[in-house]
Scaffold this motif. Sequence first.
Motif, mmCIF file in Angstrom:
data_model
loop_
_atom_site.group_PDB
_atom_site.id
_atom_site.type_symbol
_atom_site.label_atom_id
_atom_site.label_comp_id
_atom_site.label_asym_id
_atom_site.label_seq_id
_atom_site.Cartn_x
_atom_site.Cartn_y
_atom_site.Cartn_z
ATOM 1 N N PRO A 58 -4.105 -12.392 6.193
ATOM 2 C CA PRO A 58 -3.820 -10.891 6.041
ATOM 3 C C PRO A 58 -3.258 -10.383 4.736
ATOM 4 O O PRO A 58 -2.413 -11.029 4.108
ATOM 5 C CB PRO A 58 -2.977 -10.752 7.414
ATOM 6 N N GLN A 59 -3.472 -9.088 4.370
ATOM 7 C CA GLN A 59 -2.952 -8.586 3.070
ATOM 8 C C GLN A 59 -1.346 -8.805 3.097
ATOM 9 O O GLN A 59 -0.669 -9.083 2.129
ATOM 10 C CB GLN A 59 -3.211 -7.115 2.982
ATOM 11 N N HIS A 60 -0.751 -8.521 4.343
ATOM 12 C CA HIS A 60 0.663 -8.462 4.606
ATOM 13 C C HIS A 60 1.332 -10.264 4.159
ATOM 14 O O HIS A 60 2.172 -10.200 3.341
ATOM 15 C CB HIS A 60 1.122 -8.529 5.875
ATOM 16 N N GLY A 63 0.807 -10.541 0.318
ATOM 17 C CA GLY A 63 1.802 -9.874 -0.219
ATOM 18 C C GLY A 63 3.126 -10.416 -0.256
ATOM 19 O O GLY A 63 3.951 -10.575 -1.067
ATOM 20 N N SER A 64 3.459 -11.110 0.939
ATOM 21 C CA SER A 64 4.662 -11.929 1.139
ATOM 22 C C SER A 64 4.715 -13.131 0.032
ATOM 23 O O SER A 64 5.760 -13.326 -0.575
ATOM 24 C CB SER A 64 4.750 -12.481 2.602
ATOM 25 N N GLU A 67 5.071 -11.367 -3.632
ATOM 26 C CA GLU A 67 6.207 -10.809 -3.796
ATOM 27 C C GLU A 67 7.413 -12.109 -4.302
ATOM 28 O O GLU A 67 8.526 -11.621 -4.872
ATOM 29 C CB GLU A 67 6.889 -10.286 -2.685
ATOM 30 N N THR A 90 -0.060 -3.593 -4.223
ATOM 31 C CA THR A 90 0.637 -3.115 -2.893
ATOM 32 C C THR A 90 1.942 -3.971 -2.487
ATOM 33 O O THR A 90 2.464 -3.924 -1.622
ATOM 34 C CB THR A 90 -0.374 -3.197 -2.010
ATOM 35 N N THR A 92 5.733 -5.054 -2.022
ATOM 36 C CA THR A 92 6.695 -4.135 -1.889
ATOM 37 C C THR A 92 8.050 -4.624 -2.652
ATOM 38 O O THR A 92 9.063 -3.881 -2.443
ATOM 39 C CB THR A 92 6.983 -3.953 -0.542
ATOM 40 N N LEU B 93 3.573 -15.616 11.095
ATOM 41 C CA LEU B 93 3.283 -14.069 11.043
ATOM 42 C C LEU B 93 2.722 -13.501 12.287
ATOM 43 O O LEU B 93 3.326 -12.523 12.735
ATOM 44 C CB LEU B 93 2.114 -13.579 10.048
ATOM 45 N N ASP B 96 5.532 -13.525 14.705
ATOM 46 C CA ASP B 96 6.628 -12.731 14.232
ATOM 47 C C ASP B 96 7.922 -13.792 14.305
ATOM 48 O O ASP B 96 9.021 -13.375 15.074
ATOM 49 C CB ASP B 96 6.888 -11.578 15.031
ATOM 50 N N LYS B 98 10.374 -14.641 11.786
ATOM 51 C CA LYS B 98 10.487 -14.069 10.339
ATOM 52 C C LYS B 98 10.900 -15.261 9.481
ATOM 53 O O LYS B 98 10.387 -15.562 8.115
ATOM 54 C CB LYS B 98 11.607 -13.106 10.090
ATOM 55 N N CYS B 105 6.016 -18.670 3.037
ATOM 56 C CA CYS B 105 5.560 -17.992 1.800
ATOM 57 C C CYS B 105 6.299 -18.392 0.472
ATOM 58 O O CYS B 105 5.708 -18.448 -0.543
ATOM 59 C CB CYS B 105 5.672 -16.637 2.124
#
Lengths: 471, 146
Positions: A58-60, A63-64, A67, A90, A92, B93, B96, B98, B105
């Motif tokens: 996923p893009q999320h 992104g993570s 970032e 994108t 954040t 993810l 969830d 975190k 990541c």
Amino acid sequence: MNSVTTPKSKKSIVNSNVKFHLFLLPFICFEIFLNLMTGYHKGMLLTCAEKDRISDLPQHLIGSILERLPIEDAIRTSILSKSWRYRWTTITVLLFDEQFSKKFVENEAFGRNGFIRIVNDVLMLHNGPISKFSLHIPRIDLDSFREVDQTMLLISRKRVQELVLTNSNRCYELPSYVSSCLELRTLELENCIFKPLLKLEVFCNLEHLHLRNIDFGANSCGTLVTLPQLRRLVLVTCKNVYYFNIKASQLQALIVFGCPDAMFLRLLDIPCFRVVCLYFVESFEHFLRVERMKLTWLLSNLPKVEGLFMDGRFTKFLSAVEIPKLLPSAVNSLGYLRLDYFQLSDLHQLHAALSLLRNSPNLKKLWMRLQMEPQVMRYDAGPTSIHLESMDCLDKTLNRLQTVEIISLEGSRPTLLFIKLLLAHSPTLVKLTIEPSGTTDAHQRINIAMDVIRFPRASTKAELIFLNPKP
Amino acid sequence: MSKKTLTLMSKDKQLFNIEEHLAVQSVTIRNMVKEDGASSVIPLPRVDSETLALVIEYLNRQQAPEEDEDYVKKFVDERGEIPTLLELAQAALDLDIKKLMDAACMKVADLIKDFTLEEVREALRIENDRTPEEEKAIRDEFQWAF
């Protein structure tokens, strides 16, 4: 194949019992696709339909990962493939920190304001909200801050939640656009002036406020700033803090470091404090408009404090005659006491330390960094040694104290007597760590160790740890 | 009273049991438990059994809160392969969790940070579909980044 991997299982599991929750449904559609993907590292053959692994995530998640890369690495990914062209836009989190600006300051090819132009170019290409933005303005010969103003304008439209602006340049006058960052939760500013238009209370969601080298004299004119959500306030080498009139009823952590006229009396009048850190850094004589405060008053105003950090210089601020042996009410909440740059040959600082120990019945952890003693005091018995050897010096048992760490120990007489006192009064001590000062030689360090080993210990479990000084 | 146990099912239909109070570190599971008590098997159709075993190992950790940061960092460090880390991040993810997702990541970013573009393509299985001219155009646009 079904197998229950945890031996504690008591249930029998039947496949038909499986219930697909609605929110998982869209994921199932991906399953065939994902099977292909995960097959890759398990040695399966891939068909020509193979996709790049990370693009399927996923893009999320992408992104993570992006970032967490330095910004230039994130931007470089636009070259990877066509589908990666705009992925970075994108993210954040955008951090143009000191490391980033340094590269451009050293490389003259980008011109004087080059790095700020790059920041602005990136912001113009960026798409969507930014949760965290940081910018460091280096010490370079800037023509003007015009381009930094543009940066602020661009980010004011990005629904920023965390804004960090550090400035090694001359003082920067923040433009009024900043006040449209209404969603700010964390604000960190260094070396800035607020124009009259910027009123801090517009940031009504602010939880963390960190101000460094801010002159409140030119800014606030004493008007009351109300920040109802503020949890953490950090003031580092700020000037004219006396004029900073803040009301923050939810404040839990206060860190004041080297502010020559911080109005502690006003700041500390909040009942929720859990962590308080008060460092004077300079000696008391350099301070203006500071009213002396009684230790009794300080502690009775902190009924919930769990961590208390102070430096030796701060104790000078506690009025000399007003360090009582026992306070009207003990500080039951205090678990962690950190005494930094303490000089135990100074009677005033010693009294403050002893009073804090005596009145904190639930103290679990004590951390102390000792300040180098003046040469003449080093082997002198002195009034503090006499006091430390008196019978009623610490007439309380430290029943909960488990860990003590003392660093920068030179081995002067008062410091060794202080350790002796702690060992004799701490029946539940588990660990005493000692790190001698870097100024000691090997012979002195052995002497310190031999002295400390001989001290009687109230706890049978106390472990003594000697560390080498840090270089 | 014995502790309540939940059962999670991986993509390849393997079942894993975990005590409920540990499982609810996953916000996804916590919400399911809140909703209907999650008495039945919780399917995780995107998580394979190897990854789920790792997630369960993580959830079962017995760390003191102050050591937790170090633990999660070490946990992902020991699984330094990019494919494993991506699976783990994906699972974290979906579930969830975190801290685990952030750490995984971070580790991937750390690993690919020093890679050349070609190495990044290889590690992430990205097919280069750009012509040298297109590449040059991007390099020119972001001259400062290359």
